[in-house]
Scaffold this active site. Structure first.
Site, short mmCIF file in Angstrom:
data_model
loop_
_atom_site.label_atom_id
_atom_site.label_comp_id
_atom_site.label_asym_id
_atom_site.label_seq_id
_atom_site.Cartn_x
_atom_site.Cartn_y
_atom_site.Cartn_z
N SER A 40 0.82 -1.22 0.00
CA SER A 40 0.00 0.00 0.00
C SER A 40 0.85 1.26 0.00
CB SER A 40 -0.88 -0.03 1.26
OG SER A 40 -1.24 1.28 1.65
N GLY A 41 0.49 2.21 -0.87
CA GLY A 41 1.20 3.49 -0.87
C GLY A 41 0.97 4.23 0.44
N LEU A 42 -0.27 4.16 0.93
CA LEU A 42 -0.59 4.85 2.19
C LEU A 42 0.26 4.31 3.34
CD1 LEU A 42 -2.41 6.61 4.06
CD2 LEU A 42 -3.95 4.65 4.21
N ASP A 97 0.75 10.28 2.33
CA ASP A 97 0.49 9.53 1.09
C ASP A 97 0.38 10.52 -0.06
OD1 ASP A 97 -0.11 7.51 -0.67
OD2 ASP A 97 -2.18 7.26 0.01
N ASP A 142 1.23 -0.76 -5.06
CA ASP A 142 0.46 0.46 -5.28
C ASP A 142 1.42 1.47 -5.92
OD1 ASP A 142 -0.93 2.79 -5.15
OD2 ASP A 142 -1.34 2.72 -3.00
N ASP A 173 0.75 4.27 -7.29
CA ASP A 173 0.22 5.64 -7.36
C ASP A 173 0.00 6.02 -8.83
OD1 ASP A 173 0.24 5.76 -4.63
OD2 ASP A 173 2.16 6.82 -4.49
N GLU A 223 -2.99 4.56 -10.81
CA GLU A 223 -4.28 5.27 -10.70
C GLU A 223 -4.31 6.48 -11.61
OE1 GLU A 223 -3.51 5.63 -6.43
OE2 GLU A 223 -3.97 7.77 -6.59
N LYS A 261 0.19 12.74 -6.26
CA LYS A 261 -1.19 12.36 -5.93
C LYS A 261 -1.50 12.63 -4.46
CE LYS A 261 -1.88 9.17 -3.72
NZ LYS A 261 -2.04 7.73 -3.61
N ASN A 280 -4.09 10.90 -1.25
CA ASN A 280 -4.89 9.73 -0.92
C ASN A 280 -6.36 9.97 -1.29
OD1 ASN A 280 -6.67 8.12 1.19
ND2 ASN A 280 -4.74 7.02 0.89
N SER A 281 -7.00 8.93 -1.77
CA SER A 281 -8.37 9.06 -2.29
C SER A 281 -9.38 9.48 -1.22
CB SER A 281 -8.82 7.72 -2.88
OG SER A 281 -7.94 7.34 -3.90
N ARG A 339 -6.38 1.72 -12.14
CA ARG A 339 -7.31 2.12 -11.07
C ARG A 339 -8.14 3.32 -11.52
NH1 ARG A 339 -5.28 3.22 -4.97
NH2 ARG A 339 -6.59 5.01 -4.43
N HIS A 389 -12.60 2.09 -7.48
CA HIS A 389 -12.50 2.53 -6.09
C HIS A 389 -13.71 3.36 -5.70
CE1 HIS A 389 -10.60 2.73 -2.38
NE2 HIS A 389 -9.67 3.65 -2.58
C1 SPV Z 1 -3.39 2.56 -0.54
O1 SPV Z 1 -3.51 1.60 0.25
O2 SPV Z 1 -2.43 3.30 -0.51
C2 SPV Z 1 -4.44 2.80 -1.51
C3 SPV Z 1 -5.78 2.40 -1.21
O3 SPV Z 1 -4.15 3.39 -2.50
S1 SPV Z 1 -6.59 3.77 -0.59
O4 SPV Z 1 -5.91 4.20 0.60
O5 SPV Z 1 -7.92 3.32 -0.34
O6 SPV Z 1 -6.55 4.83 -1.59
MG MG Z 2 -2.42 4.35 -2.48
#
Ligand code: SPV
Ligand code: MG
Length: 554
Positions: A62-64, A74, A101, A103, A130, A136, A138-139, A174, A205
């Site tokens: 996971s990027g986060l 993130d 991930d 990004d 994505e 970027k 975080n979503s 994504r 997502h």
């Molecule tokens: C991540 O885990 O970094 C993701 C998923 O990209 S989310 O945090 O839901 O965007």
């Molecule tokens: Mg991410």
């Protein structure tokens, strides 16, 4: 059956069997398989191992959480090569395939090309890109983040697929249209374009608390390519409904890091409050468990295979004196008295052998014909009645060459004591019982008490050297730091010093009369002689009472 990961990331099976798929193919199979698959979040090598041990078949890097574990946001604050380093640790730590991930791909098509190549080289099985803009966010932060131009993003996808170094590398595209509030039609339009550009799967997502828009998307999409989802916000949705909707893969995106935060916070608060570890020990993973997780056992094996083996230590056991156990020592020396079907000497030699000390020389004297033991070299001190321990030791001079253990023939000790001596880096190390202060009752032989430059502290972290000042049966109890167990170890250099000391005693006419405490005290005046403290777990047999204890020992 353990598996070996080869440099080209092929997971090798036992000889004669078809090898399991590469990590690339393994991830492709997961994403493509008609059954619902799960990828569990990990953010470093250790969490990757934990995911594997939990039985998952794939990992979401996971990027986060990779960013958060580095203390970063993130928002592409870590450079892509810094992230790549973390990913490499993860790939090395596990045989599972990892979906990265990625990004936005860290720039335009050109950055994606290089990124994908590097991922393939380091054994990362796939990437998720994505359709946002670098850097970027975080979503789940803010509303309506700008999305990439569709054609430009399709270029990134094509560039990624054209750059993969393994045919099975997986590229997931994504779609952030629902997150950005652009609606279902836009989401489907983008998904279709990305699919045509060559994406192997679509991640749709959503940040809603229910999965309605995910299910609606899945219905419209109608299985044109595998669908991947991240139900962080709609976590209450029964997994069965994802199966029914034909979802390919669920990503549990951040839960190991989030659980670690709770656990670390609780432990830190307890320790801060208590100024003690008592309440947390037992609630945290043991140090041993950390060693196991990171594979220390394998390193031990490898050390045996690759490190030059040092020659095993030899031992000299002094067993010339009669000892006095009444009638029991009428026809044999004390070391041959029976303890549960085995003589003291046999028990001692057994312990030595268990610790790898196989070359054992026994110096016998009194009733020497009664001293019999297979596989042991016998040396005689026929003047045992008028000489002391140093003379007996000198009789075994030939046996004192390399690393040497020296023991009295009437001591018993737990093996770890010997192992600790053998592992010590000291050239001369004495096993000293910190609990022994000579007050344990009258024995025919007063104990050999030790004076050292430091007393036993009992602190876990206290492993600094302790130097011997003197050892003697004439030390006052108040002054004593402990009792010498009659067990010592000399490195090859220490053994040479021992030879020198024997020669010096001889030159001074003291060899016949000196005992080992005198010899060791003299040695300590010229050379470093270390004291290793233990607390109990040994005994020497001087009385019938000791003998009774010896029969319960072990
Ligand atoms: C991540 O885990 O970094 C993701 C998923 O990209 S989310 O945090 O839901 O965007
Ligand atoms: Mg991410």
């Amino acid at each position: 059956m353990s598996q070996v990961v080869s440099p080209n990331m092929q997971v090798l099976g036992p000889a004669g069997h078809r090898p399991p798929p590469t990590k690339f193919a393994a991830l492709r199979n997961e994403i493509r398989s008609p059954t619902l698959s799960f990828l569990m979040e990990a953010h470093d090598g250790l969490s990757a191992k934990i995911v594997e041990e939990a039985g998952f078949r794939g990992i979401w890097a996971s990027g986060l959480t990779v960013s958060a574990a580095l203390g970063l946001r993130d928002s592409n604050e870590a450079s892509w090569t810094q992230v790549l380093d973390v990913l490499e640790y993860m790939a090395d730590a596990t045989a599972l395939p990892i979906l990265v991930d990625g990004d936005t791909g860290h720039g335009n098509f050109n950055n994606v090309r290089r990124f994908v190549r590097k991922l393939c080289e380091r054994g990362l099985a796939g990437v998720c890109l994505e359709d946002k803009l670098f850097p970027k966010t975080n979503s789940f932060i803010g509303d309506g983040q700008p999305l990439a131009d569709i054609d430009e993003f399709c270029g990134r996808i094509k560039a990624g697929k054209d750059s993969q170094l393994d045919d099975d590398f997986v590229l997931v595209a994504r779609v952030e249209a629902l997150i950005s509030g652009l609606g279902m039609e836009e989401a489907l339009r983008r998904a279709e374009a990305y699919h045509r550009a060559g994406a192997d799967a679509i991640l749709i997502h959503s940040k809603r608390s229910t999965a309605d828009e995910i299910f609606a998307f899945a219905r419209h999409w109608a299985g044109r390519a595998p669908l991947v989802i991240v139900p962080t916000m709609y976590y209450a949705t029964p997994t069965e409904l994802f199966r029914e909707a034909g979802i390919s893969t669920v990503i549990w995106a951040n839960h190991l890091l989030r659980s670690a935060i709770v656990a670390m916070r609780e432990t830190a608060a307890r320790i801060a409050e208590d100024e003690s570890l008592v309440r947390v020990e037992g609630r945290v993973a043991s140090v041993k468990e950390v060693f196991r997780l990171v594979g220390n056992a394998e390193l031990e094996q490898a050390e045996k295979r690759y490190l030059p083996a040092k020659p095993p230590a030899a031992a000299v056991v002094l067993a010339a004196s009669a000892g006095d156990l009444g009638g029991l020592t009428a026809d044999r020396p004390k070391c041959m008295v029976d303890v549960r079907g085995r003589s003291l000497l046999d028990t001692l030699v057994h312990t030595l052998r268990e610790s790898g000390v196989r070359d054992v020389t026994v110096v016998r004297g009194y009733r020497k014909e009664a001293v019999r033991l297979g596989g042991v070299r016998m040396v005689d001190n026929d003047r045992y009645a008028e000489t002391g321990e140093a003379w007996s030791l000198a009789c075994a001079r030939e046996a004192i060459r390399g690393e040497t253990v020296l023991a009295y023939g009437d001591v018993l000790f737990r093996r770890y004591i010997l192992d600790t001596l053998l592992a010590s880096g000291a050239d001369v190390a004495l096993a000293v019982d910190a609990l022994g202060d000579g007050r344990r009752g009258a024995t025919p032989n007063p104990p050999d008490l030790v004076v050292a430059d430091r007393r036993f502290s009992g602190h876990y972290l206290d492993d600094g050297p302790v130097r011997l000042r003197r050892v003697s049966n004439g030390v006052a109890a108040d002054e004593a730091c402990g009792e010498w167990m009659g067990l010592a170890r000399f490195s090859a250099r220490g053994a040479a010093w021992l030879q020198e000391e024997l020669a010096a005693l001889g030159a001074e006419g003291l060899l016949e009369s000196a005992d080992l405490p005198l010899l060791l005290t003299r040695l300590a005046a010229r050379r470093p002689v270390e004291v290793l403290y233990f607390t109990g777990h040994w005994l020497d047999v001087d009385t019938l009472g000791d003998l009774a204890e010896a029969r319960n020992f072990g």
